[in-house]
Scaffold this active site. Structure first.
Site, PDB file in Angstrom:
ATOM      1  CB  CYS A  74      -0.854  -0.042   1.269  1.00 42.09           C
ATOM      2  SG  CYS A  74      -1.825   1.442   1.550  1.00 42.09           S
ATOM      3  CB  CYS A 182      -3.217   3.997  -5.270  1.00 46.51           C
ATOM      4  SG  CYS A 182      -4.476   3.067  -4.351  1.00 46.51           S
TER       5      CYS A 182
HETATM    6  N1  DGL Z   1      -3.875   0.476  -1.929  1.00 45.07           N
HETATM    7  C1  DGL Z   1      -3.611   1.714  -1.311  1.00 45.07           C
HETATM    8  C2  DGL Z   1      -2.417   2.446  -1.787  1.00 45.07           C
HETATM    9  O1  DGL Z   1      -1.578   1.847  -2.437  1.00 45.07           O
HETATM   10  C3  DGL Z   1      -4.540   2.241  -0.331  1.00 45.07           C
HETATM   11  C4  DGL Z   1      -5.533   3.192  -0.807  1.00 45.07           C
HETATM   12  C5  DGL Z   1      -6.547   3.599   0.217  1.00 45.07           C
HETATM   13  O2  DGL Z   1      -6.957   2.797   1.028  1.00 45.07           O
HETATM   14  O3  DGL Z   1      -6.925   4.774   0.161  1.00 45.07           O
HETATM   15  O4  DGL Z   1      -2.264   3.613  -1.543  1.00 45.07           O
END
Ligand code: DGL
Length: 259
Positions: A74, A182
């Site tokens: 993430c 993301c």
């Molecule tokens: N998958 C996430 C990232 O890479 C999280 C996004 C979120 O929960 O806002 O930032």
């Protein structure tokens, strides 16, 4: 620590599954535990303190599951919390950040689509590429995208409308590369390719993360030396996520009672 202990992976939801897919191709003999903290998604609109708290709770949970290493799949959690995690916990961490550097080797005007939390993090604000006068970085918050992706809305008219709206300012600035900052957005690659002019290349950091994971496993003597295919468990704390659709029938998602 034994080498057949699993690699723990966490994200706010389904996004990090795209990282797990690459890891599993690259390191097929490893065992994995993927935790989707879908109950608290999205992370990208939360404060740095909240993101650190959630990331620490996820890490503790994965350590309780005997994980030998943690992949923070993430960008939002990495850019806000990885320093605290490394300080607090004594096991190797791998993080993921927007792939600006590789994009800059090919492009001069680079769009970065990421969450508010990533774009406002110190790690992103101090990115060395921002000092490079030859490169223009055009940032865009991916407003509303994670919420739709969590529900499995990928190619819907609503998603296309929102993406068209978000891409417009970057297209006006003539970006020639788009960094998917993301991990959720990896699931939008096809729809983005439909909406973007074909000369705009899409970049993300999954392959780099898989190589880095292999390197750090070796560095710590943690690579699984078994020749058997590894096993993956996928856990979530929210029954209303579309996670099972993302992963398919090969793995049955386990609903757990984690706060
Ligand atoms: N998958 C996430 C990232 O890479 C999280 C996004 C979120 O929960 O806002 O930032």
């Amino acid at each position: 620590m034994t080498t057949n202990q699993p690699i723990g992976i966490f994200d706010s939801g389904v996004g990090g599954l795209s990282v797990w897919q690459t890891l599993r191709e690259y390191l097929p003999n490893e065992n994995y535990i993927y935790f989707a903290d879908s109950k608290h998604a999205p992370y990208g609109t939360k404060s740095k303190e909240q993101i650190i708290e959630l990331s620490e709770a996820n890490t503790k949970f994965l350590i309780q599951q005997q994980c030998k290493m943690i992949v923070v799949a993430c960008n939002t959690a990495t850019t806000n919390a990885i320093a605290s995690l490394r300080f607090k916990f004594d096991l190797p961490f791998i993080g993921i950040e927007p792939a600006i550097k590789p994009a800059a080797a090919h492009s001069k005007t680079i769009g970065v689509l990421a969450t508010k939390g990533t774009l406002s993090s110190d790690l992103f604000l101090d990115h060395p590429m921002k000092e490079n006068d030859d490169i223009t970085i055009v940032e865009q918050v991916g407003q509303g995208l994670v919420e739709m992706i969590e529900k499995g809305e990928i190619k819907t008219p609503k998603m296309k409308k929102q993406l068209t709206h978000l891409l417009q300012p970057m297209l006006e600035k003539k970006i020639d590369a788009l960094v998917l900052g993301c991990t959720h957005y990896n699931f939008l690659r096809e729809v983005l390719a439909e909406l973007l002019p074909s000369h705009i290349e899409l970049w993300d950091a999954r392959a780099a993360i898989a190589k880095r994971t292999a390197f750090v496993l070796d560095q710590n003597g943690l690579r699984n030396d078994s020749s058997d295919a590894g096993v993956t468990r996928v856990l979530t704390n929210n029954s209303r996520t579309a996670i099972q659709d993302f992963i398919g029938a090969a793995v049955t998602v386990e609903l757990i009672d984690k706060v």
